[in-house]
Motif scaffolding. Structure first.
Motif, mmCIF file in Angstrom:
data_model
loop_
_atom_site.group_PDB
_atom_site.id
_atom_site.type_symbol
_atom_site.label_atom_id
_atom_site.label_comp_id
_atom_site.label_asym_id
_atom_site.label_seq_id
_atom_site.Cartn_x
_atom_site.Cartn_y
_atom_site.Cartn_z
ATOM 1 N N GLU A 61 0.819 -1.214 0.000
ATOM 2 C CA GLU A 61 0.000 0.000 0.000
ATOM 3 C C GLU A 61 0.855 1.267 0.000
ATOM 4 O OE1 GLU A 61 -2.402 -3.369 1.592
ATOM 5 O OE2 GLU A 61 -0.369 -2.634 1.956
ATOM 6 N N THR A 62 1.903 1.302 0.800
ATOM 7 C CA THR A 62 2.751 2.498 0.816
ATOM 8 C C THR A 62 3.667 2.557 -0.403
ATOM 9 O OG1 THR A 62 4.308 1.371 2.291
ATOM 10 C CG2 THR A 62 2.686 2.837 3.316
ATOM 11 N N ALA A 63 3.999 1.421 -0.989
ATOM 12 C CA ALA A 63 4.822 1.417 -2.202
ATOM 13 C C ALA A 63 4.070 1.997 -3.385
ATOM 14 C CB ALA A 63 5.281 -0.011 -2.512
ATOM 15 N N CYS A 64 2.738 1.968 -3.335
ATOM 16 C CA CYS A 64 1.891 2.475 -4.425
ATOM 17 C C CYS A 64 1.700 3.987 -4.389
ATOM 18 C CB CYS A 64 0.501 1.835 -4.354
ATOM 19 S SG CYS A 64 0.480 0.095 -4.738
ATOM 20 N N GLU A 65 2.098 4.602 -3.312
ATOM 21 C CA GLU A 65 1.854 6.031 -3.117
ATOM 22 C C GLU A 65 3.170 6.794 -3.029
ATOM 23 O OE1 GLU A 65 -1.175 7.427 -2.940
ATOM 24 O OE2 GLU A 65 -2.255 5.517 -3.012
ATOM 25 N N LEU A 75 5.979 1.519 -9.612
ATOM 26 C CA LEU A 75 4.653 1.037 -9.238
ATOM 27 C C LEU A 75 3.700 2.207 -8.994
ATOM 28 C CD1 LEU A 75 2.706 -1.238 -8.544
ATOM 29 C CD2 LEU A 75 3.650 -1.202 -6.203
ATOM 30 N N ALA A 76 4.151 3.222 -8.312
ATOM 31 C CA ALA A 76 3.304 4.379 -8.015
ATOM 32 C C ALA A 76 2.837 5.069 -9.299
ATOM 33 C CB ALA A 76 4.054 5.362 -7.122
ATOM 34 N N ALA A 77 3.635 5.018 -10.339
ATOM 35 C CA ALA A 77 3.299 5.673 -11.614
ATOM 36 C C ALA A 77 2.531 4.760 -12.572
ATOM 37 C CB ALA A 77 4.585 6.149 -12.291
ATOM 38 N N SER A 78 2.133 3.581 -12.111
ATOM 39 C CA SER A 78 1.596 2.570 -13.028
ATOM 40 C C SER A 78 0.104 2.305 -12.906
ATOM 41 C CB SER A 78 2.358 1.250 -12.824
ATOM 42 O OG SER A 78 3.703 1.417 -13.191
ATOM 43 N N ARG A 79 -0.650 3.241 -12.387
ATOM 44 C CA ARG A 79 -2.083 2.997 -12.209
ATOM 45 C C ARG A 79 -2.824 2.737 -13.528
ATOM 46 N NH1 ARG A 79 -1.191 5.181 -7.346
ATOM 47 N NH2 ARG A 79 -2.621 4.604 -5.676
ATOM 48 N N THR A 99 -6.148 -5.499 -3.596
ATOM 49 C CA THR A 99 -5.696 -4.257 -2.958
ATOM 50 C C THR A 99 -5.371 -3.196 -4.004
ATOM 51 O OG1 THR A 99 -4.830 -5.455 -1.045
ATOM 52 C CG2 THR A 99 -3.917 -3.255 -1.459
ATOM 53 N N LEU A 100 -4.652 -3.585 -5.055
ATOM 54 C CA LEU A 100 -4.323 -2.627 -6.116
ATOM 55 C C LEU A 100 -5.586 -2.058 -6.754
ATOM 56 C CD1 LEU A 100 -1.311 -4.365 -7.900
ATOM 57 C CD2 LEU A 100 -1.238 -2.346 -6.426
ATOM 58 N N GLN A 101 -6.577 -2.903 -6.975
ATOM 59 C CA GLN A 101 -7.835 -2.425 -7.558
ATOM 60 C C GLN A 101 -8.507 -1.416 -6.635
ATOM 61 O OE1 GLN A 101 -8.839 -6.460 -10.077
ATOM 62 N NE2 GLN A 101 -10.083 -6.020 -8.325
ATOM 63 N N VAL A 102 -8.508 -1.684 -5.345
ATOM 64 C CA VAL A 102 -9.088 -0.746 -4.376
ATOM 65 C C VAL A 102 -8.337 0.585 -4.418
ATOM 66 C CG1 VAL A 102 -9.422 -0.314 -1.905
ATOM 67 C CG2 VAL A 102 -10.026 -2.544 -2.869
ATOM 68 N N LEU A 103 -7.034 0.517 -4.685
ATOM 69 C CA LEU A 103 -6.201 1.722 -4.743
ATOM 70 C C LEU A 103 -6.248 2.424 -6.103
ATOM 71 C CD1 LEU A 103 -3.094 0.492 -2.726
ATOM 72 C CD2 LEU A 103 -4.875 2.092 -1.976
ATOM 73 N N GLY A 104 -7.069 1.938 -7.033
ATOM 74 C CA GLY A 104 -7.266 2.637 -8.297
ATOM 75 C C GLY A 104 -6.550 2.071 -9.509
#
Length: 162
Positions: A61-65, A75-79, A99-104
């Motif tokens: 979760e924190t790696a995505c932000e 990863l953060a730039a890959s939505r 989790t990734l889907q929930v995060l967009g």
């Protein structure tokens, strides 16, 4: 009492799973495909799919932000990129894909059967030094190594005691 299986039963209908042969097709069709391995670093260093990045499930979760110590910029730039999430057998990857889907993240898949299934399909794996593993080396990595404590009571120096 809820168990892992209960959580997986909730997530599975919401996650698109792909088999190893599907992943081969996805890679051919989409050179920008992001392979995200959510296993622990020691697992990734022992054997992983070439071209994958390692972001352990525990910090996903924190790696995505942006703005966190654990931020993984790619990863953060890959939505908007297509992402295939990978683990050992396909359970952690289902949870991580959800989790990734929930995060967009909108184009997420989980590798059904995980790296273990990728190896069973005899596809290449490499170690942390990017050396391609032989099939025997990869097979040895996936062979379970149980300790006496994991086997339960009765195990005494390599033999069962009655």
């Amino acid at each position: 009492m809820k168990r892992l299986k209960d959580l997986l039963d909730i997530c599975l209908p919401r996650v698109n799973e792909v088999f190893p042969w599907d992943l081969l097709e996805l890679r051919q069709r989409n050179p920008q495909l992001l392979l995200l391995d959510v296993r622990e670093p020691y697992e990734f260093a022992a054997a992983h799919i070439p071209g994958s990045i390692n972001v352990p499930r525990g910090i996903l979760e924190t790696a995505c932000e942006y703005g966190y110590e654990d931020t993984h910029p790619e990863l953060a730039a890959s939505r908007e990129r297509e992402v295939v999430v990978i683990c050992r057998s396909g359970n952690r990857s289902v949870l991580a894909a959800w989790t990734l889907q929930v995060l967009g993240y909108r184009r997420v898949h989980s590798l059904k059967t995980g790296v273990r299934g990728w190896n069973d399909y005899e596809q290449p794996l490499q170690d942390g030094g990017e050396r391609e593993l032989t099939q025997d080396e990869a097979d040895a990595f996936f062979t379970p190594h149980l300790t006496p404590a994991q086997l339960g009571q009765g195990w005494v120096t390599h033999r069962w005691q009655s």
